[in-house]
Design an enzyme around this catalytic site. Sequence first.
Site, short mmCIF file in Angstrom:
data_model
loop_
_atom_site.label_atom_id
_atom_site.label_comp_id
_atom_site.label_asym_id
_atom_site.label_seq_id
_atom_site.Cartn_x
_atom_site.Cartn_y
_atom_site.Cartn_z
N ASP A 181 -20.30 -59.69 -95.29
CA ASP A 181 -19.55 -59.86 -96.66
C ASP A 181 -18.25 -58.78 -96.84
OD1 ASP A 181 -21.57 -61.55 -97.35
OD2 ASP A 181 -22.76 -59.80 -98.02
N HIS A 202 -19.13 -67.52 -95.45
CA HIS A 202 -17.59 -67.11 -95.44
C HIS A 202 -16.83 -67.98 -96.70
CE1 HIS A 202 -17.91 -65.74 -91.00
NE2 HIS A 202 -18.56 -65.14 -91.51
P1 GDP Z 1 -17.52 -62.59 -95.00
O1 GDP Z 1 -18.83 -63.06 -95.01
O2 GDP Z 1 -17.26 -61.29 -94.45
O3 GDP Z 1 -16.35 -63.58 -94.92
O4 GDP Z 1 -17.35 -62.13 -96.80
P2 GDP Z 1 -17.39 -63.04 -98.09
O5 GDP Z 1 -16.70 -64.15 -97.98
O6 GDP Z 1 -18.92 -63.02 -98.24
O7 GDP Z 1 -17.15 -61.98 -99.05
C1 GDP Z 1 -15.65 -61.65 -99.21
C2 GDP Z 1 -15.27 -61.88 -100.66
O8 GDP Z 1 -14.30 -61.41 -100.87
C3 GDP Z 1 -14.99 -63.48 -100.79
O9 GDP Z 1 -15.34 -64.04 -101.98
C4 GDP Z 1 -13.27 -63.40 -100.59
O10 GDP Z 1 -12.56 -64.26 -101.05
C5 GDP Z 1 -13.17 -61.85 -101.20
N1 GDP Z 1 -12.29 -61.19 -100.62
C6 GDP Z 1 -11.84 -61.10 -99.25
N2 GDP Z 1 -10.87 -60.26 -99.13
C7 GDP Z 1 -10.58 -59.63 -100.40
C8 GDP Z 1 -9.67 -58.39 -100.90
O11 GDP Z 1 -8.90 -58.07 -100.12
N3 GDP Z 1 -9.67 -58.36 -102.11
C9 GDP Z 1 -10.77 -59.11 -102.85
N4 GDP Z 1 -10.47 -58.76 -104.41
N5 GDP Z 1 -11.36 -60.07 -102.46
C10 GDP Z 1 -11.34 -60.26 -101.24
#
Ligand code: GDP
Length: 424
Positions: free
Chosen positions: A12, A40
């Site tokens: 995440d 994701h």
């Molecule tokens: P992944 O599994 O690594 O792709 O991550 P997730 O999708 O589970 O979690 C990342 C969350 O953080 C998602 O809701 C993204 O839209 C959000 N996100 C990603 N980068 C950023 C950021 O730099 N700032 C903020 N506020 N949210 C972000």
Amino acid sequence: MLTAIVGINWGDEGKGKMVDLFSKDNDIVIRYQGGNNAGHTVINDKGKFILNLLPSGIFRETTVNVMGCGMVIDIEHLTNEMNKLGERGISITPDNLKISDKAVICMPYHKLLDCLEEDRLGDAKFGSTRRGIAPVYSDKYMKKAIRMGDLLYPDILKTKLKSIIEWKNLTVRDGYKSEALDAGEMYDWLMKYGEHLIPHITDTTVYLNKMNSEGKNIMFEAQLGALRDIDFGIYPYTSSSSTIAAYAPIGAGVPNLKLDKVLGIMKAYSTCVGEGPFTCEMFGEDADKLREAGGEYGAATGRPRRVGGFDVVASKYGVSVQGATSLALTKLDVLSGYDKIPVCVSYDIDGEIVHDFPTGVRLDKAKPVYEYVDGWNCDISPCRKKEELPENALKYIDYIEKKVGCPIEYVAVGPERDAYIKMY
Ligand code: GDP
């Protein structure tokens, strides 16, 4: 150019966003491990999407997406994911989605076994997402799995399935005393959700070697993070696959290829879904504030994530096992509301201060040692250039970079595709 995008922490970290962003520079995006047990999140010009199985390059018309042999694929879930994207105008064809003939199919009985075992464990449960991932990887190594390539030979598959179901019933019916599995029903399920995938089934070893020899840019997209790796993570509270960059060429089908770049995605604070040791964990109001600010609820399950300050010990370890060549520090904007930002700099294990990530019982005993770094107390989400960041944000980035010993190439300041800063 071969690039892997991997998680440094517990998952995440915001990999989906970075993969979506960098897919513009890549001809091929490959998922190389795991199943639909994590999500994701991608926000782009087409809307907000949560992908569980499809590679995050699926939104760019010219990008080819590959689901590698290291994956376990619930074909019913994949069908639904494809249909949902189709309804929103994302076109998925055998030209832009290729599925390895060696990828393993996650069957309904794998999900069933996951639930039966978690229920049997009761309070001692692992916190499985109950998507069948551990049971299907177990079957892979028992050599009792059904692979995508089996769908090409339905008659042979029928015979193979009969024998597998006989064996499975020794556990499901005779062990857990659950209702017996029926080979005919399982075959019908395979045909219902598998037939339309047949045109996508590819020998990804042949395909990717050819693409590599033509000089194509290839990106490997990991699911989860270093601390969930089956070997190097917080075993047994890990996933069942290898989330490590070194596994990427293997799980994609091209063990002969070497990565040129490993971009580690590392969150500016810590989160963890499910059970297991999470040394830097914060509780009460502090935790609620961070969880709300970061919207920390699981993308696949909606579960509230456990949260804590940035963990230097765990992240340094994550950077090391991933062999990261540079980092993207994500969600820095979430820390904007803090006067003092908590950072876990070491662990205290029975009075001994420890800087190297421990395993097993020592990890269970570890207590966090927190330091506080000055915050910047203003909204950084509109910043797009290094010079636009407040001084204390730059100091925080520099501090983290020195602590983990790897250059921070990108800083993400929001969920949108363009909300990032290139640091050098
Ligand atoms: P992944 O599994 O690594 O792709 O991550 P997730 O999708 O589970 O979690 C990342 C969350 O953080 C998602 O809701 C993204 O839209 C959000 N996100 C990603 N980068 C950023 C950021 O730099 N700032 C903020 N506020 N949210 C972000």
